[in-house]
Scaffold this motif. Structure first.
Motif, short mmCIF file in Angstrom:
data_model
loop_
_atom_site.label_atom_id
_atom_site.label_comp_id
_atom_site.label_asym_id
_atom_site.label_seq_id
_atom_site.Cartn_x
_atom_site.Cartn_y
_atom_site.Cartn_z
N LYS A 107 0.87 -1.18 0.00
CA LYS A 107 0.00 0.00 0.00
C LYS A 107 0.91 1.23 0.00
CE LYS A 107 -3.96 2.02 2.39
NZ LYS A 107 -4.23 2.89 1.31
N LEU A 108 0.69 2.09 -0.96
CA LEU A 108 1.52 3.29 -1.09
C LEU A 108 0.94 4.45 -0.29
CD1 LEU A 108 2.13 2.92 -4.91
CD2 LEU A 108 3.82 2.59 -3.11
N PRO A 109 1.79 5.29 0.30
CA PRO A 109 1.31 6.38 1.16
C PRO A 109 0.95 7.67 0.41
CG PRO A 109 3.69 6.31 1.23
CD PRO A 109 3.24 5.15 0.37
N TYR A 110 1.15 7.70 -0.89
CA TYR A 110 1.02 8.95 -1.64
C TYR A 110 -0.43 9.25 -2.03
CZ TYR A 110 5.83 7.44 -2.08
OH TYR A 110 7.09 6.98 -1.81
N SER A 111 -0.89 10.43 -1.70
CA SER A 111 -2.29 10.81 -1.97
C SER A 111 -2.48 11.39 -3.38
CB SER A 111 -2.76 11.83 -0.93
OG SER A 111 -2.00 13.03 -1.05
N ASP A 112 -1.40 11.60 -4.12
CA ASP A 112 -1.50 12.28 -5.41
C ASP A 112 -1.16 11.38 -6.60
OD1 ASP A 112 1.19 12.09 -4.78
OD2 ASP A 112 1.66 14.16 -5.30
N ILE A 113 -1.35 10.07 -6.47
CA ILE A 113 -0.99 9.18 -7.58
C ILE A 113 -2.17 8.41 -8.18
CG2 ILE A 113 1.43 8.92 -6.88
CD1 ILE A 113 0.59 6.16 -5.72
N ASP A 114 -3.39 8.75 -7.79
CA ASP A 114 -4.56 8.03 -8.29
C ASP A 114 -4.65 8.04 -9.82
OD1 ASP A 114 -5.33 7.32 -5.78
OD2 ASP A 114 -6.86 8.87 -5.57
N ARG A 115 -4.24 9.13 -10.45
CA ARG A 115 -4.29 9.24 -11.91
C ARG A 115 -3.25 8.36 -12.60
NH1 ARG A 115 -3.51 15.36 -13.40
NH2 ARG A 115 -1.89 14.27 -14.50
N PHE A 116 -2.32 7.82 -11.84
CA PHE A 116 -1.18 7.11 -12.42
C PHE A 116 -1.24 5.61 -12.15
CE2 PHE A 116 -0.08 11.48 -11.54
CZ PHE A 116 0.40 11.89 -12.76
N LYS A 117 -2.44 5.04 -12.24
CA LYS A 117 -2.61 3.61 -11.97
C LYS A 117 -1.72 2.76 -12.88
CE LYS A 117 -7.39 3.82 -10.20
NZ LYS A 117 -7.06 4.71 -9.18
N TRP A 118 -1.49 3.23 -14.10
CA TRP A 118 -0.64 2.52 -15.06
C TRP A 118 0.80 2.41 -14.57
CZ3 TRP A 118 3.21 5.77 -16.62
CH2 TRP A 118 2.97 7.13 -16.46
N ALA A 119 1.22 3.26 -13.64
CA ALA A 119 2.59 3.24 -13.13
C ALA A 119 2.69 2.66 -11.73
CB ALA A 119 3.15 4.66 -13.13
N LYS A 120 1.58 2.13 -11.22
CA LYS A 120 1.54 1.68 -9.83
C LYS A 120 2.62 0.64 -9.51
CE LYS A 120 -1.44 -0.24 -6.27
NZ LYS A 120 -2.74 -0.80 -5.94
N SER A 121 2.81 -0.35 -10.37
CA SER A 121 3.79 -1.39 -10.05
C SER A 121 5.21 -0.83 -10.03
CB SER A 121 3.68 -2.58 -11.01
OG SER A 121 4.03 -2.21 -12.31
N SER A 122 5.51 0.13 -10.88
CA SER A 122 6.83 0.77 -10.87
C SER A 122 7.03 1.57 -9.59
CB SER A 122 7.01 1.71 -12.07
OG SER A 122 7.01 0.99 -13.27
N ILE A 123 5.99 2.26 -9.16
CA ILE A 123 6.07 3.04 -7.92
C ILE A 123 6.20 2.10 -6.73
CG2 ILE A 123 4.90 4.72 -6.43
CD1 ILE A 123 3.48 5.75 -9.02
N GLN A 124 5.43 1.01 -6.73
CA GLN A 124 5.52 0.03 -5.64
C GLN A 124 6.93 -0.57 -5.57
OE1 GLN A 124 2.16 -2.38 -6.98
NE2 GLN A 124 1.21 -2.11 -4.96
N LYS A 125 7.50 -0.88 -6.72
CA LYS A 125 8.85 -1.44 -6.75
C LYS A 125 9.86 -0.44 -6.18
CE LYS A 125 10.58 -3.82 -10.47
NZ LYS A 125 11.31 -4.00 -11.75
#
Length: 159
Positions: A107-125
């Motif tokens: 679970k990511l703590p960032y409140s400003d990434i909802d628009r970037f679902k396509w990048a979620k796995s990169s951000i999680q990594k």
């Protein structure tokens, strides 16, 4: 970090570092290659209309594209002088990291990434490997600074 990388020969040894300078896509390619020791795949030739061998970062751009660390804006446009956002830098940096199932459900703590679902796995990594810090916002569309990028790539080089 910048001083250490200069001593290692991975950053240009200029008198000033310019930590707040915005980064171009061409500079991003150079930093990825030099800090993470990326080599170009043999026989790779770019098809980018806006890139020629006179570009001082030509070999770095070919190296990152041939290793699928960066893509062109289109199949024929690299946009070497285009500015790099934080999300773009994080995605490129995450491609340098080992794949694992361990970060898939973080679970990511960032409140400003909802628009970037396509990048979620990169951000999680990136978050799992601690190359990005825990805070309430990531500021994904903000242009990344020289200091932020060097720190990000330095952390990837230590994993």
């Amino acid at each position: 970090i910048a001083n250490e990388l200069k001593l290692e020969g991975k950053l240009d040894n200029k008198k000033t570092f310019e930590p707040n300078k915005s980064i171009s896509r061409s500079d991003l390619a150079k930093y990825i290659v030099k800090i993470n020791d990326v080599s170009s795949k043999e026989d790779y030739k770019s098809n980018f209309n806006d890139l020629n061998k006179q570009n001082s970062n030509y070999k770095y751009i070919n190296a990152v594209v041939s290793n699928k660390l960066l893509n062109g804006i289109t199949s024929q446009t690299f946009l070497p002088e285009g500015k790099v956002t934080k999300i773009q830098a994080i995605i490129a940096a995450s491609r340098l990291l080992p794949d694992s199932n361990k970060y898939k459900n973080i679970k990511l703590p960032y409140s400003d990434i909802d628009r970037f679902k396509w990048a979620k796995s990169s951000i999680q990594k990136a978050y799992y490997y601690k190359i990005i810090s825990k805070s309430s916002k990531l500021y994904p569309k903000k242009t990344i600074s020289n200091a932020e990028l060097v720190s990000l790539l330095y952390k990837t080089s230590k994993i």
